[in-house]
Design an enzyme around this catalytic site. Structure first.
Site, PDB file in Angstrom:
ATOM      1  N   ARG A  72       0.376  -1.341   0.238  1.00 47.56           N
ATOM      2  CA  ARG A  72       0.293   0.755  -0.007  1.00 47.56           C
ATOM      3  C   ARG A  72       0.787   0.986   0.207  1.00 47.56           C
ATOM      4  O   ARG A  72       0.440   2.417  -0.447  1.00 47.56           O
ATOM      5  CB  ARG A  72      -1.220   0.145   1.134  1.00 47.56           C
ATOM      6  CG  ARG A  72      -1.803   0.889   1.495  1.00 47.56           C
ATOM      7  CD  ARG A  72      -2.794   1.219   2.284  1.00 47.56           C
ATOM      8  NE  ARG A  72      -3.065  -0.083   3.400  1.00 47.56           N
ATOM      9  CZ  ARG A  72      -1.938   0.861   4.455  1.00 47.56           C
ATOM     10  NH1 ARG A  72      -1.533   2.267   4.847  1.00 47.56           N
ATOM     11  NH2 ARG A  72      -1.999  -0.193   5.219  1.00 47.56           N
ATOM     12  N   TYR A 124     -17.381  15.952 -15.707  1.00 51.51           N
ATOM     13  CA  TYR A 124     -17.596  14.581 -15.128  1.00 51.51           C
ATOM     14  C   TYR A 124     -18.719  14.411 -13.516  1.00 51.51           C
ATOM     15  O   TYR A 124     -18.429  15.000 -12.969  1.00 51.51           O
ATOM     16  CB  TYR A 124     -16.131  14.233 -15.052  1.00 51.51           C
ATOM     17  CG  TYR A 124     -16.060  12.211 -14.603  1.00 51.51           C
ATOM     18  CD1 TYR A 124     -17.103  11.927 -16.069  1.00 51.51           C
ATOM     19  CD2 TYR A 124     -16.420  11.222 -14.224  1.00 51.51           C
ATOM     20  CE1 TYR A 124     -17.377  10.280 -15.408  1.00 51.51           C
ATOM     21  CE2 TYR A 124     -16.332  10.215 -13.601  1.00 51.51           C
ATOM     22  CZ  TYR A 124     -16.831   9.474 -14.793  1.00 51.51           C
ATOM     23  OH  TYR A 124     -17.528   8.508 -14.950  1.00 51.51           O
ATOM     24  N   ASP A 196      -7.628  18.460 -14.834  1.00 51.08           N
ATOM     25  CA  ASP A 196      -8.259  16.977 -15.305  1.00 51.08           C
ATOM     26  C   ASP A 196      -8.321  16.950 -16.631  1.00 51.08           C
ATOM     27  O   ASP A 196      -8.174  17.187 -17.282  1.00 51.08           O
ATOM     28  CB  ASP A 196      -9.774  16.929 -14.740  1.00 51.08           C
ATOM     29  CG  ASP A 196      -9.546  15.184 -15.286  1.00 51.08           C
ATOM     30  OD1 ASP A 196      -9.413  14.617 -16.288  1.00 51.08           O
ATOM     31  OD2 ASP A 196     -11.408  14.504 -14.989  1.00 51.08           O
ATOM     32  N   LYS A 221      -8.082   5.321 -19.186  1.00 52.78           N
ATOM     33  CA  LYS A 221      -8.561   6.526 -20.227  1.00 52.78           C
ATOM     34  C   LYS A 221      -7.505   6.262 -21.440  1.00 52.78           C
ATOM     35  O   LYS A 221      -6.718   5.054 -21.479  1.00 52.78           O
ATOM     36  CB  LYS A 221      -9.192   7.401 -20.645  1.00 52.78           C
ATOM     37  CG  LYS A 221     -10.024   7.542 -19.796  1.00 52.78           C
ATOM     38  CD  LYS A 221     -11.360   6.731 -19.798  1.00 52.78           C
ATOM     39  CE  LYS A 221     -12.449   6.910 -18.713  1.00 52.78           C
ATOM     40  NZ  LYS A 221     -13.869   6.329 -18.546  1.00 52.78           N
TER      41      LYS A 221
HETATM   42  C1  LIG Z   1     -12.448  13.531 -17.591  1.00 49.12           C
HETATM   43  C2  LIG Z   1     -13.121  11.967 -16.551  1.00 49.12           C
HETATM   44  N1  LIG Z   1     -12.282  12.886 -15.713  1.00 49.12           N
HETATM   45  C3  LIG Z   1     -12.246  11.733 -14.595  1.00 49.12           C
HETATM   46  C4  LIG Z   1     -12.985  10.529 -14.678  1.00 49.12           C
HETATM   47  C5  LIG Z   1     -12.986   9.633 -13.654  1.00 49.12           C
HETATM   48  O1  LIG Z   1     -11.936   7.898 -14.267  1.00 49.12           O
HETATM   49  P1  LIG Z   1     -12.305   6.572 -13.285  1.00 49.12           P
HETATM   50  O2  LIG Z   1     -13.505   5.974 -14.213  1.00 49.12           O
HETATM   51  O3  LIG Z   1     -11.607   6.226 -13.900  1.00 49.12           O
HETATM   52  O4  LIG Z   1     -12.383   6.635 -12.269  1.00 49.12           O
HETATM   53  C6  LIG Z   1     -13.896  10.350 -15.803  1.00 49.12           C
HETATM   54  C7  LIG Z   1     -14.126   8.848 -16.359  1.00 49.12           C
HETATM   55  O5  LIG Z   1     -14.952   9.096 -17.648  1.00 49.12           O
HETATM   56  C8  LIG Z   1     -13.225  10.869 -16.966  1.00 49.12           C
HETATM   57  O6  LIG Z   1     -14.033  11.397 -18.612  1.00 49.12           O
END
Ligand SMILES: Cc1ncc(COP(=O)(O)O)c(C=O)c1O
Length: 407
Positions: A72, A124, A196, A221
């Site tokens: 961890r 998101y 992000d 992604k």
């Molecule tokens: C722009 C963005 N940030 C964060 C996330 C969250 O990522 P995760 O699904 O890996 O938790 C997503 C998920 O689609 C996203 O599109």
């Protein structure tokens, strides 16, 4: 802080580096670094293996037997990926988490009661939920503004503002935020500027080089790129933020496991090659959409008509693989369009090699109220395409098939 590793090189054949410490590198060589960075491999192995250890042997009750103590806190396969992410982001440190949301939660967990956050109005869905439902319970207040307007950010920050949090390009409307201007506005009140970067990936945009303090990725992604693992990361050049993130990582414990770390590290080797193809295909799909009679509005930063085109051209190496659009017949047309597609799959998520389509109001953003959808600018008929790396002609033909079906 736990001392989970010996302070000196003990001659162990596993190379050093944990939590992705690196000196960063020249953006021009990202494709080469994506292949060769990191690599905590034993002996003469070509790639870093999956080290499936929960714990590590001590030499005696007072001396570790090697670099690691308990997974961890730090672990070789994850540490290798963290080195790679830090390298690609131009960061000194990166931390890998169990999901993109766990990474975003790690950023928000830097906040204390009384702190104020300025965040984008288009985020998101779960990021929005964390800020709307979770952090206010711990005494954090949030103001959502149109972060594509740096003056709106400047007007919204105040003395208690501890964090300015944006996505760019945004999900799902591909709005483009001027990272340098927003970071300046945050720094005027000594707030942390976090971006992000999921929709761009470090292959197209490196927020830390533009002045942000934290760059967040959903590794699920583009970094992984194969829709077979969930993960997230936070990268920084700030030593103090790095220490606090490291503590969050090992105390909250939402770490990325060795198998997922291996998959994302493997995927990252082809990030640049995939991104080049995603961008080329997305531009072709956007052109096909713009010229079709069934389409009302196209959201793609590569189009001259996109309000964020100039900023995107300035801060991104290319315009990305995501395209969104509205059809003249609204939600009924959207339903018919997705049903007619043959190559593109109806699914949430993005950034994988396969093209995916979704209707945000019905899928990723289904928990939004009508007011929240309206505030985020999401029309019920909005369609979002994650353009994959299939042959361009096949994708354009499939999109035309969908569009012709609604005429
Ligand atoms: C722009 C963005 N940030 C964060 C996330 C969250 O990522 P995760 O699904 O890996 O938790 C997503 C998920 O689609 C996203 O599109």
């Amino acid at each position: 802080m736990p001392s989970e590793e010996s302070s000196e090189d003990d001659g162990n054949s596993n190379p050093p580096a944990r939590n992705g410490r690196t000196d960063g590198g020249d953006p021009e060589t990202l494709d080469t670094r994506a292949i060769h960075a990191g690599e905590q491999k034993p002996d003469n192995a070509l790639v870093t293996p999956i080290y499936a250890n929960a714990t590590y042997e001590y030499e005696s009750s007072t001396a570790l037997g090697g670099r690691y103590r308990y997974s961890r806190m730090s672990a070789p396969t994850r540490g290798d990926l963290e080195s790679v992410v830090a390298n690609l982001e131009g960061a000194t440190h990166a931390y890998a988490f169990a999901s993109g949301m766990a990474a975003i939660d790690a950023v928000f967990s830097l906040l204390s009661a009384g702190d104020h956050v300025v965040a984008g109005s288009s985020l998101y869905a779960e990021t929005y939920d964390l800020l709307a439902d979770v952090y206010p319970r711990y005494g954090v207040s949030v103001t959502h503004v149109d972060v594509t307007d740096p003056d709106a950010v400047r007007d919204a920050v105040r003395e208690e503002t501890a964090l300015v949090y944006v996505e760019t390009p945004t999900n799902p409307l591909l709005r483009v935020v001027d990272i340098a201007a927003v970071a300046d506005a945050a720094h005027e009140v000594d707030a942390v500027a976090a971006v992000d970067n999921t929709f761009a990936s470090p292959a197209l945009q490196r927020p830390l080089e533009l002045g942000a303090d934290l760059s967040v990725e959903s590794l699920t992604k583009y970094l992984n790129g194969h829709s077979d693992a969930i993960g997230g990361s936070v990268a920084t050049r700030d030593a103090d933020l790095a220490l606090r993130l490291e503590k969050t990582q090992y105390t909250r414990g939402a770490v990325l496991g060795p198998f997922e770390s291996f998959l994302v590290r493997r995927g990252a080797k082809t990030l640049q090659a995939r991104m080049d193809r995603h961008c080329r295909n997305a531009a072709a799909v956007a052109d096909a959409l713009v010229s079709h009679a069934a389409v009302d509005t196209v959201y793609y930063p590569g189009l001259d008509s996109h309000p964020g085109h100039e900023v995107a051209a300035e801060q991104m190496a290319d315009f990305g693989g995501m395209v969104a659009f509205e059809l003249s017949g609204g939600v009924d047309d959207a339903t018919e369009f997705v049903a007619a597609l043959e190559t593109v799959t109806i699914a949430e998520s993005l950034g994988g090699v396969e093209s995916l389509v979704e209707v945000p109001a019905a899928m990723t953003h289904q928990d939004f109220t009508a007011e929240e959808l309206h505030a985020a600018g999401i029309d019920p008929g909005l369609v979002r395409l994650s353009v994959g790396i299939e042959r361009e002609a096949d994708l354009v033909a499939d999109v035309r098939r969908g569009l012709d079906a609604v005429l």
